[in-house]
Scaffold this motif. Structure first.
Motif, PDB file in Angstrom:
ATOM      1  N   MET A   1       0.802  -1.137  -0.058  1.00 32.91           N
ATOM      2  CA  MET A   1       0.022  -0.099   0.111  1.00 32.91           C
ATOM      3  C   MET A   1       0.913   1.343  -0.032  1.00 32.91           C
ATOM      4  O   MET A   1       2.092   1.270   0.455  1.00 32.91           O
ATOM      5  N   LYS A   2       0.469   2.238  -0.428  1.00 34.97           N
ATOM      6  CA  LYS A   2       0.982   3.559  -0.244  1.00 34.97           C
ATOM      7  C   LYS A   2       0.553   4.452   0.673  1.00 34.97           C
ATOM      8  O   LYS A   2      -0.441   4.520   1.200  1.00 34.97           O
ATOM      9  N   ALA A   3       1.597   4.968   1.435  1.00 37.72           N
ATOM     10  CA  ALA A   3       1.219   5.949   2.667  1.00 37.72           C
ATOM     11  C   ALA A   3       2.226   7.055   2.688  1.00 37.72           C
ATOM     12  O   ALA A   3       3.365   6.990   2.229  1.00 37.72           O
ATOM     13  N   MET A   4       1.522   8.272   3.415  1.00 41.94           N
ATOM     14  CA  MET A   4       2.294   9.110   3.658  1.00 41.94           C
ATOM     15  C   MET A   4       2.693   8.984   5.238  1.00 41.94           C
ATOM     16  O   MET A   4       1.998   9.104   6.134  1.00 41.94           O
ATOM     17  N   ILE A   5       3.989   9.046   5.445  1.00 44.52           N
ATOM     18  CA  ILE A   5       4.788   8.759   6.650  1.00 44.52           C
ATOM     19  C   ILE A   5       5.161  10.201   7.370  1.00 44.52           C
ATOM     20  O   ILE A   5       5.545  10.909   6.523  1.00 44.52           O
ATOM     21  N   ILE A   6       5.194  10.265   8.628  1.00 42.25           N
ATOM     22  CA  ILE A   6       6.109  11.126   9.421  1.00 42.25           C
ATOM     23  C   ILE A   6       7.245  10.183  10.075  1.00 42.25           C
ATOM     24  O   ILE A   6       7.044   9.565  10.791  1.00 42.25           O
ATOM     25  N   ASP A   7       8.261  10.828   9.632  1.00 42.04           N
ATOM     26  CA  ASP A   7       9.587   9.920  10.128  1.00 42.04           C
ATOM     27  C   ASP A   7      10.485  10.526  11.133  1.00 42.04           C
ATOM     28  O   ASP A   7      11.489  10.309  11.647  1.00 42.04           O
ATOM     29  N   ALA A  37      -9.349  11.001   3.172  1.00 38.68           N
ATOM     30  CA  ALA A  37      -8.752  11.397   4.721  1.00 38.68           C
ATOM     31  C   ALA A  37      -8.733  12.692   5.066  1.00 38.68           C
ATOM     32  O   ALA A  37      -8.415  13.751   4.229  1.00 38.68           O
ATOM     33  N   GLY A  38      -9.426  12.799   6.189  1.00 35.50           N
ATOM     34  CA  GLY A  38      -9.296  14.339   6.891  1.00 35.50           C
ATOM     35  C   GLY A  38      -7.928  14.637   7.240  1.00 35.50           C
ATOM     36  O   GLY A  38      -7.222  13.877   7.690  1.00 35.50           O
ATOM     37  N   VAL A  39      -7.576  16.062   7.154  1.00 32.34           N
ATOM     38  CA  VAL A  39      -6.471  16.798   7.619  1.00 32.34           C
ATOM     39  C   VAL A  39      -6.592  17.586   8.696  1.00 32.34           C
ATOM     40  O   VAL A  39      -7.560  18.579   8.289  1.00 32.34           O
ATOM     41  N   PRO A  58       8.727   6.141  13.029  1.00 33.83           N
ATOM     42  CA  PRO A  58       7.748   6.658  12.131  1.00 33.83           C
ATOM     43  C   PRO A  58       6.204   6.411  12.379  1.00 33.83           C
ATOM     44  O   PRO A  58       6.043   5.172  12.850  1.00 33.83           O
ATOM     45  N   LEU A  59       5.489   7.047  11.605  1.00 35.61           N
ATOM     46  CA  LEU A  59       3.943   6.743  11.751  1.00 35.61           C
ATOM     47  C   LEU A  59       3.353   7.258  10.556  1.00 35.61           C
ATOM     48  O   LEU A  59       3.705   8.389   9.998  1.00 35.61           O
ATOM     49  N   VAL A  60       2.034   6.888  10.369  1.00 33.65           N
ATOM     50  CA  VAL A  60       1.177   7.334   9.366  1.00 33.65           C
ATOM     51  C   VAL A  60       0.224   8.115  10.102  1.00 33.65           C
ATOM     52  O   VAL A  60      -0.665   7.638  10.761  1.00 33.65           O
ATOM     53  N   PRO A  61       0.088   9.300   9.873  1.00 39.27           N
ATOM     54  CA  PRO A  61      -0.890  10.276  10.494  1.00 39.27           C
ATOM     55  C   PRO A  61      -2.376  10.061   9.871  1.00 39.27           C
ATOM     56  O   PRO A  61      -2.544   9.456   9.026  1.00 39.27           O
ATOM     57  N   GLY A  62      -3.345  10.880  10.407  1.00 47.01           N
ATOM     58  CA  GLY A  62      -4.557  10.706   9.859  1.00 47.01           C
ATOM     59  C   GLY A  62      -5.467  10.156  10.799  1.00 47.01           C
ATOM     60  O   GLY A  62      -5.527   9.024  11.216  1.00 47.01           O
ATOM     61  N   LEU A  63      -6.608  11.038  11.204  1.00 49.87           N
ATOM     62  CA  LEU A  63      -7.642  11.063  12.397  1.00 49.87           C
ATOM     63  C   LEU A  63      -8.790  10.382  11.899  1.00 49.87           C
ATOM     64  O   LEU A  63      -9.864   9.735  12.681  1.00 49.87           O
ATOM     65  N   GLU A  64      -9.095  10.530  10.584  1.00 49.51           N
ATOM     66  CA  GLU A  64     -10.640  10.205  10.171  1.00 49.51           C
ATOM     67  C   GLU A  64     -10.546   9.756   8.574  1.00 49.51           C
ATOM     68  O   GLU A  64      -9.529  10.255   7.922  1.00 49.51           O
ATOM     69  N   VAL A  65     -10.986   8.703   8.006  1.00 45.78           N
ATOM     70  CA  VAL A  65     -11.092   8.259   6.872  1.00 45.78           C
ATOM     71  C   VAL A  65     -12.500   8.064   6.255  1.00 45.78           C
ATOM     72  O   VAL A  65     -13.137   7.519   6.974  1.00 45.78           O
ATOM     73  N   LEU A  93      -4.130   6.106  14.531  1.00 45.85           N
ATOM     74  CA  LEU A  93      -3.611   6.798  13.421  1.00 45.85           C
ATOM     75  C   LEU A  93      -3.968   6.015  11.967  1.00 45.85           C
ATOM     76  O   LEU A  93      -4.863   5.095  12.044  1.00 45.85           O
ATOM     77  N   GLY A  94      -3.193   6.361  10.772  1.00 46.49           N
ATOM     78  CA  GLY A  94      -3.026   5.702   9.522  1.00 46.49           C
ATOM     79  C   GLY A  94      -3.835   6.236   8.764  1.00 46.49           C
ATOM     80  O   GLY A  94      -4.118   5.323   7.552  1.00 46.49           O
ATOM     81  N   GLY A  95      -4.421   7.063   8.821  1.00 45.93           N
ATOM     82  CA  GLY A  95      -5.389   7.808   7.944  1.00 45.93           C
ATOM     83  C   GLY A  95      -4.755   8.022   6.417  1.00 45.93           C
ATOM     84  O   GLY A  95      -5.380   8.047   5.271  1.00 45.93           O
ATOM     85  N   TYR A  96      -3.626   8.741   6.334  1.00 47.34           N
ATOM     86  CA  TYR A  96      -2.666   9.202   5.026  1.00 47.34           C
ATOM     87  C   TYR A  96      -2.519   7.948   4.486  1.00 47.34           C
ATOM     88  O   TYR A  96      -1.098   7.883   4.112  1.00 47.34           O
ATOM     89  N   ALA A  97      -3.287   6.978   3.788  1.00 45.30           N
ATOM     90  CA  ALA A  97      -2.763   5.751   3.266  1.00 45.30           C
ATOM     91  C   ALA A  97      -3.844   5.247   2.370  1.00 45.30           C
ATOM     92  O   ALA A  97      -4.985   5.552   2.722  1.00 45.30           O
ATOM     93  N   THR A  98      -3.524   4.028   1.452  1.00 47.32           N
ATOM     94  CA  THR A  98      -4.500   3.554   0.368  1.00 47.32           C
ATOM     95  C   THR A  98      -5.376   2.591   1.237  1.00 47.32           C
ATOM     96  O   THR A  98      -6.436   2.134   0.742  1.00 47.32           O
TER      97      THR A  98
END
Length: 330
Positions: A1-7, A37-39, A58-65, A93-98
């Motif tokens: 899967m594709k994800a935007m992470i904070i490292d 995903a909400g920002v 690191p983690l994948v941010p995002g509180l709502e999908v 978390l984990g919203g910024y991902a497919t």
């Protein structure tokens, strides 16, 4: 899967797009294919390290999908593969991902609301609208005919707080904003009056004939929080729902509260979801139902592809947005 992470903690340079292994649901969870995903400003604070060691990098941010159910974990009932849903990823978390793994208890089937609600609006709304609904109904227990003040009135949370207060019977709803350009939004967001934040004490006292308001809802913090006590009527309540200013915490004399017949309450949707997920999930379904029926409206200020998550963070840091920003994931 594709994800935007904070490292790591820091600026937007800490956001990085990566390929990660596909997800499978744990018991009690669902895996969904994320559409939107909400920002939120909480994502900014998380990246900047405001929550300290509560989350490890690191983690994948995002509180709502929002999206479609991909797989169903053991013990989960009431969902089916391909079902459109919205969910609060507050705890993991984990919203910024497919793909996202979500708790079934914090997930709302969108086809069970009785009216249609599109996926972008659902992702933009579920956390802030549920927060607004629970803060007014369950924390403040607002009475019909109340007079209330809401800080950051045009933000993601504030844009719902004004509407929900009106819907639940408030007589006079006032709000504060940080810039003159947002004053014209008053009527569309349910407000009777909007003021610039640096002049709200005088304006509120004038508007209420010196009586003050029954409740102040504050997601801003800092000086606005301390000045809010000056506009509370006897038996009034200040409800703390955030600290978007990033200012240090303010100590409050309990003797002052005692002598002036005032109260301060706090509410964190994520914290409450940890201890009472079923109650939060039920409130989310009620709140999204109000939105689907057209009793409220969602203010979406922009939809951006996942690859432009950096741009969305920069926009929020400038504090010049209205309503909610969402990422279109796929």
């Amino acid at each position: 899967m594709k994800a935007m992470i904070i490292d790591g903690f820091g600026g937007v340079e800490k956001l990085r797009l990566m390929e990660l292994p596909d997800l499978r649901p744990a018991p009690g969870n669902l895996t969904i294919d994320v559409a939107y995903a909400g920002v939120g400003y909480a994502d900014i604070l998380l990246r900047q390290g405001e929550f300290g060691s509560a989350f490890s990098m690191p983690l994948v941010p995002g509180l709502e999908v929002s999206g479609y159910v991909r797989a169903i974990g053991e013990g989960v009932e009431g969902f089916y593969v391909g079902q459109p849903v919205a969910s609060m990823t507050l705890l993991n978390l984990g919203g910024y991902a497919t793909m996202a793994n979500v708790r079934a208890s914090l997930t709302v089937p969108l086809d069970a609301l009785g009216s249609e609600l599109d996926l972008a609006t659902a992702a933009a709304s579920i956390v802030n609208l549920t927060t607004a609904y629970m803060v007014i109904k369950d924390v403040n227990r607002m009475q019909a005919g109340s007079t209330v003040l809401i800080h950051a009135a045009a933000g993601g949370l504030g844009s719902f707080l004004g509407q929900v207060a009106k819907r639940l019977g408030a007589k006079h709803v006032m709000g504060t904003v940080g810039s003159a350009g947002k004053l014209k939004l008053a009527e569309s967001l349910g407000y009777d009056e909007l003021f610039l934040r640096d002049e709200f004490v005088e304006r509120v006292l004038h508007a209420t004939g010196g009586a003050g308001v029954d409740a102040v809802f504050d997601p801003v913090g800092g000086e606005a929080r301390s000045r809010s006590l000056r506009v509370l009527s006897p038996l009034g309540q200040l409800v703390v729902v955030g600290n978007a200013s990033g200012e240090p915490d303010l100590l409050q004399s309990t003797n002052h509260l005692w002598i002036n017949n005032q109260a301060i309450a706090g509410f964190s949707l994520g914290g409450y979801a940890e201890t009472a997920p079923d109650k939060v999930g039920a409130a989310a379904q009620e709140a999204l139902g109000m939105l689907a029926r057209g009793e409220l409206h969602s203010e979406v200020s922009g939809v951006y592809p996942l690859e432009q998550a950096v741009e969305t963070h920069l926009l929020l840091e400038k504090k010049n947005t209205v309503g909610k920003i969402v990422l279109k994931i796929q």
